[in-house]
Design an enzyme around this catalytic site. Sequence first.
Site, PDB file in Angstrom:
ATOM      1  N   LYS A   1       0.924  -0.998  -0.175  1.00 61.29           N
ATOM      2  CA  LYS A   1      -0.031  -0.087  -0.189  1.00 61.29           C
ATOM      3  C   LYS A   1       0.981   1.129  -0.140  1.00 61.29           C
ATOM      4  O   LYS A   1       0.655   2.135  -0.864  1.00 61.29           O
ATOM      5  CB  LYS A   1      -0.913  -0.068   1.416  1.00 61.29           C
ATOM      6  CG  LYS A   1      -1.848  -1.104   1.535  1.00 61.29           C
ATOM      7  CD  LYS A   1      -2.828  -1.098   2.650  1.00 61.29           C
ATOM      8  CE  LYS A   1      -2.061  -1.262   3.931  1.00 61.29           C
ATOM      9  NZ  LYS A   1      -1.193  -2.432   4.479  1.00 61.29           N
TER      10      LYS A   1
ATOM     11  N   ARG B   1     -10.122   0.980   8.701  1.00 66.35           N
ATOM     12  CA  ARG B   1      -9.429  -0.576   8.859  1.00 66.35           C
ATOM     13  C   ARG B   1     -10.505  -1.178   9.725  1.00 66.35           C
ATOM     14  O   ARG B   1     -10.316  -2.613   9.931  1.00 66.35           O
ATOM     15  CB  ARG B   1      -8.333  -0.250   9.649  1.00 66.35           C
ATOM     16  CG  ARG B   1      -6.882  -0.737   9.332  1.00 66.35           C
ATOM     17  CD  ARG B   1      -5.956  -0.663  10.221  1.00 66.35           C
ATOM     18  NE  ARG B   1      -4.700  -1.237   9.959  1.00 66.35           N
ATOM     19  CZ  ARG B   1      -3.705  -0.882   9.283  1.00 66.35           C
ATOM     20  NH1 ARG B   1      -3.811   0.479   9.051  1.00 66.35           N
ATOM     21  NH2 ARG B   1      -2.581  -1.614   9.247  1.00 66.35           N
TER      22      ARG B   1
ATOM     23  N   ARG C   1      11.547  -5.402   4.812  1.00 62.22           N
ATOM     24  CA  ARG C   1      11.465  -3.890   4.765  1.00 62.22           C
ATOM     25  C   ARG C   1      12.394  -3.163   5.586  1.00 62.22           C
ATOM     26  O   ARG C   1      12.500  -3.376   6.648  1.00 62.22           O
ATOM     27  CB  ARG C   1       9.859  -3.563   4.853  1.00 62.22           C
ATOM     28  CG  ARG C   1       9.582  -2.045   4.838  1.00 62.22           C
ATOM     29  CD  ARG C   1       8.283  -1.573   4.996  1.00 62.22           C
ATOM     30  NE  ARG C   1       7.689  -2.225   6.091  1.00 62.22           N
ATOM     31  CZ  ARG C   1       6.426  -2.383   6.268  1.00 62.22           C
ATOM     32  NH1 ARG C   1       5.528  -1.475   5.213  1.00 62.22           N
ATOM     33  NH2 ARG C   1       5.710  -3.081   7.165  1.00 62.22           N
TER      34      ARG C   1
ATOM     35  N   ARG D   1      11.341  -1.228  11.051  1.00 63.71           N
ATOM     36  CA  ARG D   1      10.047  -1.109  11.697  1.00 63.71           C
ATOM     37  C   ARG D   1       9.946  -1.795  12.968  1.00 63.71           C
ATOM     38  O   ARG D   1      10.119  -2.951  12.951  1.00 63.71           O
ATOM     39  CB  ARG D   1       8.784  -0.913  11.185  1.00 63.71           C
ATOM     40  CG  ARG D   1       8.275   0.362  10.604  1.00 63.71           C
ATOM     41  CD  ARG D   1       7.306   0.562   9.569  1.00 63.71           C
ATOM     42  NE  ARG D   1       5.986  -0.371  10.284  1.00 63.71           N
ATOM     43  CZ  ARG D   1       4.840  -0.362   9.369  1.00 63.71           C
ATOM     44  NH1 ARG D   1       4.925   0.117   8.185  1.00 63.71           N
ATOM     45  NH2 ARG D   1       4.080  -1.072   9.928  1.00 63.71           N
TER      46      ARG D   1
ATOM     47  N   ARG E   1      -0.501  -8.862  12.962  1.00 70.48           N
ATOM     48  CA  ARG E   1      -1.056  -7.898  12.127  1.00 70.48           C
ATOM     49  C   ARG E   1      -2.098  -8.577  11.059  1.00 70.48           C
ATOM     50  O   ARG E   1      -3.005  -7.876  10.805  1.00 70.48           O
ATOM     51  CB  ARG E   1      -0.105  -7.098  11.758  1.00 70.48           C
ATOM     52  CG  ARG E   1       0.348  -6.066  12.744  1.00 70.48           C
ATOM     53  CD  ARG E   1       1.822  -5.421  12.426  1.00 70.48           C
ATOM     54  NE  ARG E   1       1.738  -4.781  11.129  1.00 70.48           N
ATOM     55  CZ  ARG E   1       3.139  -4.692  10.372  1.00 70.48           C
ATOM     56  NH1 ARG E   1       4.082  -5.049  10.789  1.00 70.48           N
ATOM     57  NH2 ARG E   1       3.012  -4.060   9.372  1.00 70.48           N
TER      58      ARG E   1
HETATM   59  P1  AP5 Z   1       4.906  -1.477   1.674  1.00 70.73           P
HETATM   60  O1  AP5 Z   1       4.352  -0.817   0.489  1.00 70.73           O
HETATM   61  O2  AP5 Z   1       5.449  -0.943   2.882  1.00 70.73           O
HETATM   62  O3  AP5 Z   1       3.417  -2.247   2.369  1.00 70.73           O
HETATM   63  P2  AP5 Z   1       2.178  -1.759   3.153  1.00 70.73           P
HETATM   64  O4  AP5 Z   1       1.074  -2.435   2.577  1.00 70.73           O
HETATM   65  O5  AP5 Z   1       2.339  -0.484   3.144  1.00 70.73           O
HETATM   66  O6  AP5 Z   1       2.347  -2.413   4.725  1.00 70.73           O
HETATM   67  P3  AP5 Z   1       2.353  -1.951   5.940  1.00 70.73           P
HETATM   68  O7  AP5 Z   1       3.012  -2.846   6.919  1.00 70.73           O
HETATM   69  O8  AP5 Z   1       2.907  -0.599   5.935  1.00 70.73           O
HETATM   70  O9  AP5 Z   1       0.959  -1.865   6.367  1.00 70.73           O
HETATM   71  P4  AP5 Z   1       0.193  -1.934   7.643  1.00 70.73           P
HETATM   72  O10 AP5 Z   1      -0.941  -1.695   7.199  1.00 70.73           O
HETATM   73  O11 AP5 Z   1       0.521  -2.903   8.543  1.00 70.73           O
HETATM   74  O12 AP5 Z   1       0.719  -0.843   8.470  1.00 70.73           O
HETATM   75  P5  AP5 Z   1       0.513   0.663   8.922  1.00 70.73           P
HETATM   76  O13 AP5 Z   1       1.829   1.610   8.805  1.00 70.73           O
HETATM   77  O14 AP5 Z   1      -0.761   1.186   8.170  1.00 70.73           O
HETATM   78  O15 AP5 Z   1       5.855  -2.932   1.276  1.00 70.73           O
HETATM   79  C1  AP5 Z   1       5.943  -3.888   2.123  1.00 70.73           C
HETATM   80  C2  AP5 Z   1       7.710  -4.126   1.788  1.00 70.73           C
HETATM   81  O16 AP5 Z   1       7.485  -4.751   0.370  1.00 70.73           O
HETATM   82  C3  AP5 Z   1       8.465  -3.152   1.280  1.00 70.73           C
HETATM   83  O17 AP5 Z   1       9.960  -3.462   2.050  1.00 70.73           O
HETATM   84  C4  AP5 Z   1       8.389  -2.902  -0.132  1.00 70.73           C
HETATM   85  O18 AP5 Z   1       9.358  -2.549  -0.726  1.00 70.73           O
HETATM   86  C5  AP5 Z   1       8.230  -4.357  -0.507  1.00 70.73           C
HETATM   87  N1  AP5 Z   1       7.068  -4.369  -1.541  1.00 70.73           N
HETATM   88  C6  AP5 Z   1       5.972  -3.729  -1.821  1.00 70.73           C
HETATM   89  N2  AP5 Z   1       5.380  -4.046  -3.131  1.00 70.73           N
HETATM   90  C7  AP5 Z   1       6.259  -5.120  -3.509  1.00 70.73           C
HETATM   91  C8  AP5 Z   1       5.914  -5.685  -4.680  1.00 70.73           C
HETATM   92  N3  AP5 Z   1       4.960  -5.897  -5.471  1.00 70.73           N
HETATM   93  N4  AP5 Z   1       7.105  -6.658  -4.929  1.00 70.73           N
HETATM   94  C9  AP5 Z   1       7.986  -6.968  -4.023  1.00 70.73           C
HETATM   95  N5  AP5 Z   1       8.281  -6.165  -2.955  1.00 70.73           N
HETATM   96  C10 AP5 Z   1       7.508  -5.387  -2.524  1.00 70.73           C
HETATM   97  O19 AP5 Z   1      -0.080   0.457  10.360  1.00 70.73           O
HETATM   98  C11 AP5 Z   1       0.865  -0.008  11.449  1.00 70.73           C
HETATM   99  C12 AP5 Z   1       0.073  -0.155  12.667  1.00 70.73           C
HETATM  100  O20 AP5 Z   1      -0.237   1.200  13.079  1.00 70.73           O
HETATM  101  C13 AP5 Z   1      -1.204  -1.184  12.746  1.00 70.73           C
HETATM  102  O21 AP5 Z   1      -0.612  -2.298  12.964  1.00 70.73           O
HETATM  103  C14 AP5 Z   1      -2.117  -0.184  13.798  1.00 70.73           C
HETATM  104  O22 AP5 Z   1      -1.462  -0.637  15.263  1.00 70.73           O
HETATM  105  C15 AP5 Z   1      -1.684   1.207  13.690  1.00 70.73           C
HETATM  106  N6  AP5 Z   1      -2.790   1.727  12.681  1.00 70.73           N
HETATM  107  C16 AP5 Z   1      -2.436   2.300  11.273  1.00 70.73           C
HETATM  108  N7  AP5 Z   1      -3.669   2.825  10.950  1.00 70.73           N
HETATM  109  C17 AP5 Z   1      -4.608   2.385  11.726  1.00 70.73           C
HETATM  110  C18 AP5 Z   1      -6.135   2.573  11.682  1.00 70.73           C
HETATM  111  N8  AP5 Z   1      -6.739   3.138  10.467  1.00 70.73           N
HETATM  112  N9  AP5 Z   1      -6.787   2.161  12.710  1.00 70.73           N
HETATM  113  C19 AP5 Z   1      -6.188   1.598  13.901  1.00 70.73           C
HETATM  114  N10 AP5 Z   1      -4.685   1.511  13.962  1.00 70.73           N
HETATM  115  C20 AP5 Z   1      -4.217   1.875  12.866  1.00 70.73           C
END
Ligand code: AP5
Length: 216
Positions: A13, A88, A127, A160, A171
């Site tokens: 994402k 979410r 990552r 991270r 997660r």
């Molecule tokens: P990346 O693009 O970083 O993946 P992502 O989908 O953004 O993954 P996240 O882990 O950041 O999502 P998340 O939803 O768990 O975290 P968030 O920060 O929102 O890609 C991942 C890796 O793969 C990278 O190294 C990239 O280079 C590689 N890659 C990408 N695409 C690729 C491809 N096509 N092929 C190969 N490699 C690839 O949330 C974190 C925490 O915050 C949550 O657990 C929660 O506690 C809190 N939080 C955030 N939002 C909320 C909410 N709305 N409500 C409640 N809690 C929340």
Amino acid sequence: MRLILLGPPGAGKGTQAVSISEKYKIPHISTGDIFRYNIKNQTELGEKAKAYMDQGLLVPDEVVVEIVEDRLKDQDCKQGFLLDGFPRTVNQAEALEAVLKGMSTGLDKVINIEVDKEILVRRAVGRRICKNCGATYHIEFNPPGKPGICDKCSGELYQRDDDNEKTVGKRIEVYLDETQPLIDFYQEKGKLVTINGNNDIAVVFDKIIESLEGRD
Ligand code: AP5
Ligand code: ZN
């Protein structure tokens, strides 16, 4: 364009959000990034969020909804926005509907990125992020030119706290329980487009653009 990016942890994402927001000149709003910024700056919000994030749990809805509601009122969101990691829960999605209705607007599309579970874990655990500019890399799939150093700004790369195998597993579990129901929620509203996120970064991006521009 008013968009949401939906998908499990590690789906890509954040990676796709950077290119989409650049292409359509819309702000990229990541609730995870907002929390990490607050943790880094040791704010009250950061302290509250960290306890949940470290366990792979969701931050309570009321905290998240208020932040997004405030952010969407900013001037730069008038022409559109890209939400990454929000909503979410069904509760958050309903709150967003109400906020947008209050602004006399609505969503254009919800992009759902689907990726196989084994790949998700590998992506999250490998990552690395630049401390300085936030650029995202992957030790195997998208490595920087020099290990541990950002190509764009020479900043130091870090991992991270929640990108260890145990927390990533939690997660994913939380995603399946709390976030996956949003797929039906937006399907019923006719907003959902599903993209195969198992492919290379550039291929996934092309598919997203095709689906947004009606060329699929
Ligand atoms: P990346 O693009 O970083 O993946 P992502 O989908 O953004 O993954 P996240 O882990 O950041 O999502 P998340 O939803 O768990 O975290 P968030 O920060 O929102 O890609 C991942 C890796 O793969 C990278 O190294 C990239 O280079 C590689 N890659 C990408 N695409 C690729 C491809 N096509 N092929 C190969 N490699 C690839 O949330 C974190 C925490 O915050 C949550 O657990 C929660 O506690 C809190 N939080 C955030 N939002 C909320 C909410 N709305 N409500 C409640 N809690 C929340
Ligand atoms: Zn950098």
